[in-house]
Design an enzyme around this catalytic site. Structure first.
Site, PDB file in Angstrom:
ATOM      1  N   ASP A   1       4.148   1.227  -9.201  1.00 58.63           N
ATOM      2  CA  ASP A   1       4.327   0.132 -10.160  1.00 58.63           C
ATOM      3  C   ASP A   1       4.394   0.727 -11.556  1.00 58.63           C
ATOM      4  O   ASP A   1       4.372   1.949 -11.732  1.00 58.63           O
ATOM      5  CB  ASP A   1       3.203  -0.900 -10.042  1.00 58.63           C
ATOM      6  CG  ASP A   1       3.691  -2.321 -10.318  1.00 58.63           C
ATOM      7  OD1 ASP A   1       4.261  -2.556 -11.400  1.00 58.63           O
ATOM      8  OD2 ASP A   1       3.518  -3.191  -9.449  1.00 58.63           O
TER       9      ASP A   1
ATOM     10  N   HIS B   1      12.011 -11.659  -5.362  1.00 61.62           N
ATOM     11  CA  HIS B   1      12.125 -13.016  -5.930  1.00 61.62           C
ATOM     12  C   HIS B   1      11.928 -13.016  -7.451  1.00 61.62           C
ATOM     13  O   HIS B   1      12.132 -14.039  -8.096  1.00 61.62           O
ATOM     14  CB  HIS B   1      11.164 -13.979  -5.234  1.00 61.62           C
ATOM     15  CG  HIS B   1       9.740 -13.870  -5.661  1.00 61.62           C
ATOM     16  ND1 HIS B   1       8.808 -14.850  -5.393  1.00 61.62           N
ATOM     17  CD2 HIS B   1       9.054 -12.906  -6.319  1.00 61.62           C
ATOM     18  CE1 HIS B   1       7.632 -14.501  -5.867  1.00 61.62           C
ATOM     19  NE2 HIS B   1       7.755 -13.331  -6.436  1.00 61.62           N
TER      20      HIS B   1
END
Length: 536
Positions: free
Chosen positions: A354, A414
Site C-alpha cells: 500500500d 471499486h
C-alpha cells in the site's frame, strides 16, 4: 393479480421463518434456543453464555443467511406495495436525517455509555452529561459552553433512532441499547474513551469506524451527487480535478479559476463537497485529516461485515497452495483480510502492499495481538505504487520471489475508473507467473430485472446465483435485501467517480488486462464474491 402477489410475498416470509427455525431446532434438539431478540444487545467484545454465542453464530449459517435475505426482500417489497406512496417517498428522501442520527450516536459515544448503564437504560440528562464529559478530552472538540446541544435536542435524536429500531426507549426519556445499536459498540469503556479518545477504534472490529467514515465525509459528498452530475454554474467554483491518487501536495497545484459563464467540473462529488482538488486518499493524508486517516484503516477492517465470518478463507482454495507460497495483498491497507489467511494457513507468507503513509503505521495499528505472526516474518508490509511495474520481492525466509502465488485485490477495483483498473491489472499481469492466480474480492451486482441470464447460463448450467426461482415474486437480486451493494456502488461514484460492477463488467475488465475468470464463489444470496482469475 396484486393480491396474489401480496399473498405470495406473505407466504415467502412464512416459509423462510420455518427454514430458520428448522436450523435452530436441528442444532439444539434437546434444549432449543431462540433466534436473537431485537431488544437484547450483543456486544462482540463481551463474554457471552454458550447459548448466546451459538444463537448469534447460527445467523451466519448459509441456510439461515439465505432465508433471512428472502424475509428482508419480501418485507421490503410488501411494505413498498401497500405503503402510501407519500409516506414511502418521505421515508426514503429524508433518510439522510436517520444517517446523520446514527453518525451522532457513534460520535457521541452513546452506545458505550448505554452499555455501561445496562438494560434499564439511562435518562437523557445523564447521557447528555457523559457525552459532554467525554468531549472534554477530545483534541478537536470545542468547549462545552459553545455546544448547541441540549438534553431536549438529544432526546429527539435518540427517539428518532428508537423509532427506527436503533435504540429502546425504556421509559419516557430513558434509553437503552438494543441489538442494532450494540453492533456499533467499540468495546471501549467510558474510562478508556475519556483517557484516550484517539484510540477508540484500535483493536476493534471496525464497525464503529466505518459508521463514522460513512456518516462523516461520505454523507457530505453524496449530498452533492446531483450538483456534480448536472453542474450548475451558479454553485461550482473549481476546474477539473487532478484525480491521480499520487497527486502533488496542495501547494504545487495551480490556482483553479473559471471565467464568467464557464461550467466548472469536479472529479467526483467528494471534490465538490470538500472543496478540494486532491483525490480522496491524498486528501486523507493531509495533516489536518490525521484522525480520518487512522479511522479509514480501521473502517476497512469493518468491511469484513459484508461477508460471512472469515469468508476469505472459503473464497479460495488456500490449502492447495504449496509450502512457502506467497500471497501479495495489493492495496491491502493494514491487512485486515490477508491477516486471516496468514493465521489460518502457516504455509503461506503474506506481503501487504500500500501507500507509504499506510504501511508505515499498519503494524502498530494492530497492537500486540499479532506480534508473533509479525515477528516470524510470515506477514509483512512494503510501500508500493500499484500503477508502476511490480518490483522484485525478497523475503528473509524464502529469498527472491520470481512471482507470487496469489495477488489479492480486495475492495480496490471499486475505487477506480475502468481505465485505471486496467492499468492496475496489467501491472499484475506483467508480474504473474504461469501458475499465479488473481483473487478479486468485490461486490458483483446482478441486474434488477428478470431475464434468462439471472437464472441459467448460456450453456444451460446454473450461474453463480440465482437468489430466487423464476416463480418467485421477489426481484432476482433480492431487492432491498441486497440494496447495500447498490448503495456502496453510488458511494464509490461519490468518492472516486468509480463503481461496483456486474459480473459481466468485471470479467470483461479483467480480460482486457490479460486475466480470465475461472471461478466465482459467493455465499447464498450475497452480493459479495471472491473471483479467481488466471493469466491468458
Amino acid at each position: 393479480m396484486t393480491f396474489t402477489t401480496l399473498r405470495a410475498l406473505h407466504a415467502a416470509i412464512g416459509t423462510a421463518i420455518d427454514d430458520i427455525e428448522r436450523v435452530y431446532r436441528e442444532r439444539t434438539p434437546n434444549d432449543p434456543i431462540e433466534f436473537p431478540s431485537l431488544d437484547e444487545p450483543y456486544y462482540y467484545a463481551a463474554q457471552h453464555r454458550p447459548e448466546e454465542e451459538l444463537a448469534e453464530a447460527l445467523k451466519g449459517d448459509p441456510a439461515v443467511a439465505a432465508a433471512s435475505k428472502r424475509i428482508v426482500a419480501a418485507c421490503g417489497q410488501l411494505a413498498t406495495t401497500v405503503n402510501k406512496p407519500w409516506y414511502g417517498l418521505m421515508e426514503d428522501v429524508q433518510a439522510g436525517q436517520f444517517s446523520a442520527a446514527i453518525r451522532f450516536l457513534e460520535a457521541a459515544n452513546i452506545v458505550e455509555i448505554l452499555r455501561e448503564a445496562g438494560p434499564e437504560g439511562l435518562h437523557v440528562r445523564e447521557i447528555y452529561r457523559l457525552v459532554l464529559d467525554l468531549r472534554a478530552n477530545s483534541k478537536t472538540a470545542t468547549t462545552a459552553d459553545t455546544v448547541p446541544l441540549t438534553p431536549a435536542h438529544l432526546s429527539h435524536i435518540l427517539r428518532l433512532l428508537a423509532t427506527g429500531h436503533y435504540l429502546r426507549e425504556v421509559k419516557p426519556d430513558i434509553f437503552a441499547n438494543n441489538r442494532p445499536s450494540s453492533y456499533i459498540d467499540s468495546g471501549k469503556t467510558v474510562a478508556q474513551l475519556r483517557e484516550a479518545p484517539e484510540k477508540k477504534y484500535n483493536d476493534t472490529d471496525g464497525v464503529a469506524a466505518f459508521v463514522a467514515l460513512t456518516g462523516d465525509e461520505a454523507l457530505k459528498f453524496i449530498s452533492c451527487l446531483t450538483e456534480w452530475a448536472l453542474p450548475d454554474k451558479r454553485s461550482l467554483r473549481r476546474t477539473d480535478v487532478n484525480f491521480d491518487y499520487r497527486a502533488p501536495p496542495p501547494e504545487a497545484l495551480p490556482a483553479a479559476q473559471t471565467t464568467e459563464g464557464q461550467v466548472a467540473r469536479y472529479g467526483a462529488p467528494f471534490n465538490l463537497a470538500l472543496n478540494t482538488q486532491l483525490g480522496y486518499f491524498p486528501w486523507l493524508e493531509l495533516p489536518e485529516n490525521e484522525d480520518r486517516f487512522v479511522r479509514f484503516g480501521h473502517a476497512m477492517t469493518g468491511t469484513r461485515q459484508w461477508e460471512i465470518k472469515n469468508q476469505i478463507l472459503q473464497g479460495f482454495s488456500w490449502e492447495d497452495l504449496p509450502q512457502g507460497s506467497v500471497l501479495v495483498d495489493v492495496g491491502g491497507g493494514i491487512g485486515a483480510q490477508s491477516i486471516l489467511v496468514a493465521q489460518a494457513h502457516p504455509h503461506i507468507h503474506v506481503v501487504v502492499e500500500d501507500r507509504e503513509q499506510v504501511v508505515s503505521t499498519a503494524q502498530s495499528a494492530w497492537g500486540p495481538q499479532y506480534a508473533e505472526l509479525f515477528d516470524s516474518g510470515r506477514m509483512s508490509w512494503r510501500p508500493r505504487d500499484f500503477f508502476q511495474p511490480w518490483p522484485a520481492l525478497t523475503l528473509p525466509a524464502l529469498g527472491p520471489i520470481a512471482a507470487p502465488s496469489v495477488f489479492l485485490l480486495r475492495l480496490v477495483l471499486h475505487d477506480w475508473r475502468d481505465e485505471d483498473c486496467r492499468k492496475i491489472l496489467s501491472q499484475l499481469r506483467g508480474a504473474a507467473g504461469p501458475e499465479t492466480k488473481l483473487l478479486i474480492g468485490d461486490m458483483l451486482l446482478p441486474n434488477a430485472c428478470a431475464d434468462e441470464a439471472a437464472y441459467e447460463g448460456a450453456d444451460g448450467s446454473a450461474v453463480t446465483f440465482p437468489f430466487v426461482t423464476k416463480e418467485s415474486p421477489l426481484l432476482p437480486n433480492l431487492g432491498v435485501a441486497n440494496i447495500h451493494g447498490y448503495l456502496i456502488d453510488i458511494m464509490m461514484m461519490g468518492m472516486f467517480d468509480a463503481k461496483e460492477r456486474t459480473e459481466d463488467e468485471m470479467a470483461a475488465l479483467a480480460l482486457s488486462a490479460g486475466w480470465k475468470f475461472v471461478e466465482v464463489r459467493r455465499t447464498p444470496g450475497s452480493m459479495w464474491a471472491y473471483t479467481t482469475a488466471v493469466p491468458v
